[in-house]
Each structure stands twice: as C-alpha cells, then as structure tokens.
Design a protein around this motif. Structure first.
Motif, mmCIF file in Angstrom:
data_model
loop_
_atom_site.group_PDB
_atom_site.id
_atom_site.type_symbol
_atom_site.label_atom_id
_atom_site.label_comp_id
_atom_site.label_asym_id
_atom_site.label_seq_id
_atom_site.Cartn_x
_atom_site.Cartn_y
_atom_site.Cartn_z
ATOM 1 N N GLY A 34 0.784 -1.216 0.000
ATOM 2 C CA GLY A 34 0.000 0.000 0.000
ATOM 3 C C GLY A 34 0.814 1.263 0.000
ATOM 4 N N GLY A 35 1.982 1.240 -0.592
ATOM 5 C CA GLY A 35 2.710 2.481 -0.730
ATOM 6 C C GLY A 35 4.187 2.319 -0.535
ATOM 7 N N GLU A 52 -9.676 1.598 -13.741
ATOM 8 C CA GLU A 52 -9.104 0.742 -12.700
ATOM 9 C C GLU A 52 -9.085 -0.729 -13.098
ATOM 10 O OE1 GLU A 52 -11.662 3.827 -10.380
ATOM 11 O OE2 GLU A 52 -11.672 2.828 -12.332
ATOM 12 N N GLU A 57 -9.227 5.575 -5.815
ATOM 13 C CA GLU A 57 -7.976 5.063 -5.261
ATOM 14 C C GLU A 57 -8.213 3.865 -4.349
ATOM 15 O OE1 GLU A 57 -5.530 8.045 -3.526
ATOM 16 O OE2 GLU A 57 -5.666 9.391 -5.255
ATOM 17 N N ASP A 58 -9.296 3.844 -3.618
ATOM 18 C CA ASP A 58 -9.592 2.710 -2.746
ATOM 19 C C ASP A 58 -9.825 1.436 -3.568
ATOM 20 O OD1 ASP A 58 -9.364 4.233 -0.471
ATOM 21 O OD2 ASP A 58 -11.502 4.694 -0.370
ATOM 22 N N THR A 87 -6.496 0.094 -4.666
ATOM 23 C CA THR A 87 -5.859 -0.623 -3.557
ATOM 24 C C THR A 87 -6.434 -2.029 -3.414
ATOM 25 O OG1 THR A 87 -5.488 1.437 -2.364
ATOM 26 C CG2 THR A 87 -5.401 -0.592 -1.079
ATOM 27 N N VAL A 124 -4.972 -4.341 -6.136
ATOM 28 C CA VAL A 124 -3.591 -4.755 -5.876
ATOM 29 C C VAL A 124 -3.528 -5.794 -4.763
ATOM 30 C CG1 VAL A 124 -1.324 -3.982 -5.094
ATOM 31 C CG2 VAL A 124 -2.606 -2.598 -6.728
ATOM 32 N N LEU A 125 -4.273 -5.586 -3.682
ATOM 33 C CA LEU A 125 -4.244 -6.529 -2.565
ATOM 34 C C LEU A 125 -4.831 -7.882 -2.964
ATOM 35 C CD1 LEU A 125 -5.253 -4.201 0.415
ATOM 36 C CD2 LEU A 125 -2.985 -5.032 -0.215
ATOM 37 N N ASP A 182 3.610 -4.333 -5.097
ATOM 38 C CA ASP A 182 3.223 -3.165 -4.324
ATOM 39 C C ASP A 182 3.064 -1.971 -5.247
ATOM 40 O OD1 ASP A 182 6.039 -1.807 -4.191
ATOM 41 O OD2 ASP A 182 6.339 -3.850 -3.507
ATOM 42 N N TYR A 183 2.681 -0.822 -4.700
ATOM 43 C CA TYR A 183 2.300 0.307 -5.529
ATOM 44 C C TYR A 183 2.523 1.619 -4.801
ATOM 45 C CZ TYR A 183 -1.752 0.840 -2.538
ATOM 46 O OH TYR A 183 -2.549 1.062 -1.456
ATOM 47 N N SER A 184 2.436 2.708 -5.550
ATOM 48 C CA SER A 184 2.423 4.039 -4.958
ATOM 49 C C SER A 184 1.906 5.020 -6.010
ATOM 50 C CB SER A 184 3.820 4.465 -4.498
ATOM 51 O OG SER A 184 4.663 4.675 -5.615
ATOM 52 N N PHE A 230 0.083 6.342 -11.301
ATOM 53 C CA PHE A 230 -0.012 5.139 -10.474
ATOM 54 C C PHE A 230 1.146 4.216 -10.833
ATOM 55 C CE2 PHE A 230 -2.146 0.942 -9.535
ATOM 56 C CZ PHE A 230 -2.180 1.116 -8.155
#
Length: 375
Positions: A8-9, A261, A289-290, A293, A296-297, A310-312, A323
């Motif tokens: 998450g970042g 997305e 953005e949620d 997330t 990705v999870l 992971d991402y940021s 992104f």
C-alpha cells in the motif's frame, strides 16, 4: 538476502542491517538503518600519508567511512585517465578497474544515446549483473572482495551500498555526466545524485537490485528529494544540490495511458508474464484510489513466495501523479545464504501449506476471464 516488502505504498525497505529478514516480515514503519552502528570516527583516512583534505571539499569526496567498514573513495583519477587516454598516474589496480569499466561501456553505450539513456543503460547493467553482497556488513571485507569499490564490484560482480554508489559515479564521470555520492545522516548507507540537463536526481541501486537478476525496479531511479525522502532516505540536504526536477523521473519517462481501474488487472498480468519489474500508468478518467488498492491486494494474495507486488502514486509534476506498480522477484537460491537444509525446508513448506493452505501462483489461464477490463 536483500528484499523489500511494501504494502500500500512506499516504505518498508529491507536494509543492509536487516539483510537476513524475510520480505514478508518487514513492517512499512521500520526506521531505515535502525540497527546500523554509528561511526566513532567520521573522517578516517583511507591511505597512509594522504594530504589533509580541505574543509571545502564536497561531501561525496571526503572519504567517509560507511557502516564502520566501507570507504567512499575518489575515483576521479580513473575517469580522468579514461577521458585523456593517459594512464601514467594510475596504480595497477586502478588500471585494471579502468579497463573493466571501459569494456562495460563499450558493450552497452551507443553513440546515439542521450545522457538519460546512457544513465539508464548503466543502471540496468548494474542492477542485472551486480549482486548485493549479503553478509558483507558483518566483517571487514577481504582483499579479494573489495565490495565497496569499483575494482571489486566490476571484478566480482558483488557490492555493498558504497560499491554500488562509487561504481555508478565512476561510469557517470567517464560519460561526463555530473554525479555525487550521497550518504545518510547516520553514515550507514550511500547512494548517488545525478545531474541531467539542469536538474539533479537521486539514484539508489542498492534497493533497486532484484535477487534473481531481473532488471531494476525503478523505484529508486531518478528521484526528487520528496520521493527520496518518501522512500526512506535521510541525508543532510544542505550538503548537496536540491533534486526537484520532474523531466527524467522514471514515472514521467515510462508512463502509459490505460482506460480505468479494471484495466490494471490485465496490466499486472502482463507484467508477470513478461517478468517486468515496474509499470507507470495514467488513467483516461478519474479513478477510485480505494478500488485500486483493493485490486492490488487481491492480486497480491494470489502471488507465490517468489514475488511480491506493491504500488504508490508518484508525482510527475507539481499538480499531477501517476499510479506506479512494482513487482519484486526473489531468487530460488536464497537458502544458500542461510543455515537451512533444503530438504528440511521443503518439509516445512509442506506443513505450512497443510496448515495454512497452499500458496497460489498465476498460471496461463488464471483469472483470465475476469481479467478483461470492464466497459
């Protein structure tokens, strides 16, 4: 082993002092270099009889000691000899270093390349060919290793952070690209500052090196001061030029447009199939953005133990971010650096799978129908 685990970042880097840790046990809130010893002497001389250095000498040439054992050495004699063609002033080891560096440049640098393309070529060559020296912080290196200087890095293809930084600087100097070695406030880590056009950028090859020899992750390639700080770097800013340019950020140079997305799902699948290490995406319309997330999870849960995702969000201007997706790949041979019997390890994995459930890897057809972007 050297791994990063970021959920998450940005953050959670496995540092030199935490080399033996598993990527899955590292918290994103850990303080960088928390277990590194602070130096008792900050200005140790490297060679006996060397002249006293001027107080005005730049920080990257002050021959500081990093991590108690490793010296930031001045490599300008070697780069000057390369540009002049005169090696009379070089010792034998420096002559050998020059020859190895010259052969490397001849193999990867093309006449038509821009300074940025030259820098990227060196970055990728080092990430692919030079391995992190796993146990080197525990003892002073032997004369045959020299993992903290270009001679040993180019000869043995192994480096600690100082070796990465000084070797990268040597290449940049040979190519007439301004470059400085940066060190953190605790004198436990070092990396580079590179000048392209009129702007400076941070480059940390130590953290962008993948264990399996795949290309660099670009997470710590050409960072602004803000990005470098976000990635856990801590340095005395007053000692170095400010890095605030956006043009040559990897996110700016490599960004691509995708629809929404849901298109990220297929993008990640493509990254895994091609074994890409990063992707920078710009969306055609406003995104949630949620929801990103959550995507990705959900995919991270389906990855096996040989990789992590992971991402940021990376700023590419004062007003805009893209992104960023990062895939980290871990070597199948990591047990070789630890006191673990491979057969016992396999038995352990079988029991873990039995108790917790087997890990899931992407296959050719995994979630293929669900991976298509929705209209």
């Amino acid at each position: 082993m050297k791994k990063q685990m970021i959920a998450g970042g940005i953050g959670g880097v496995c540092l030199l002092a935490l080399v033996g840790c598993s990527a899955y046990t590292i918290s994103i809130n850990q303080k960088m270099y928390s277990q590194m010893s602070k130096l008792q002497e900050q200005m140790k001389k490297v060679e006996a009889g060397q002249e006293e250095k001027s107080q005005e000498k730049p920080a990257d040439e002050s021959e500081l000691t990093i991590g108690e054992h490793y010296h930031i050495l001045d490599t300008s004699l070697i780069s000057d000899a390369y540009k002049s063609g005169n090696t009379d002033s070089l010792q034998e080891q420096d002559k050998e270093t020059l020859q190895m560096a010259k052969e490397t440049l001849e193999s990867i640098i093309k006449p038509e390349m821009t300074p940025y393309q030259q820098e990227e070529a060196i970055y990728q060559w080092m990430c692919t060919n030079v391995k992190f020296d796993d146990g080197s912080m525990s003892a002073i290196p032997t004369a045959g290793e020299f993992c903290d200087r270009p001679y040993g890095v180019l000869k043995n293809k192994k480096a600690v952070c100082v070796g990465y930084a000084t070797t990268f600087r040597l290449f940049m100097e040979m190519l007439d690209i301004p470059c400085k070695v940066v060190h953190d406030k605790e004198l436990s880590h070092s990396w580079d500052l590179v000048k392209l056009d009129e702007d400076w950028y941070h480059v940390d090859l130590t953290f962008d090196n993948n264990e399996d020899g795949s290309s660099g992750s670009y997470r710590n390639f050409n960072m602004t001061d803000v990005l470098a700080e976000r990635n856990g770097h801590d340095w005395a800013r007053e000692d170095y030029p400010a890095a605030k340019g956006f043009t040559y950020l990897a996110a700016n140079q490599k960004k691509e447009n995708i629809k929404n997305e849901m298109a990220v799902i297929e993008k990640i699948k493509q990254m895994i199939d091609k074994k890409d290490t990063c992707a920078f995406v710009d969306f055609e319309k406003e995104i949630n953005e949620d929801f990103l997330t959550a995507i990705v999870l959900a995919i991270q849960e389906r990855l096996g133990e040989d990789s992590s995702l992971d991402y940021s969000f990376v700023p590419i201007s004062e007003e805009k971010s893209v992104f960023a997706l990062y895939l980290n790949y871990f070597s199948d041979n990591e047990l070789g650096n630890r006191n673990v019997d491979p057969k016992e390890y396999d038995k352990m994995i079988e029991k873990v799978d039995k108790v917790f459930g087997a890990s899931v890897n992407f296959g050719e057809g995994d979630f293929a129908e669900d991976a298509q972007p929705k209209e």
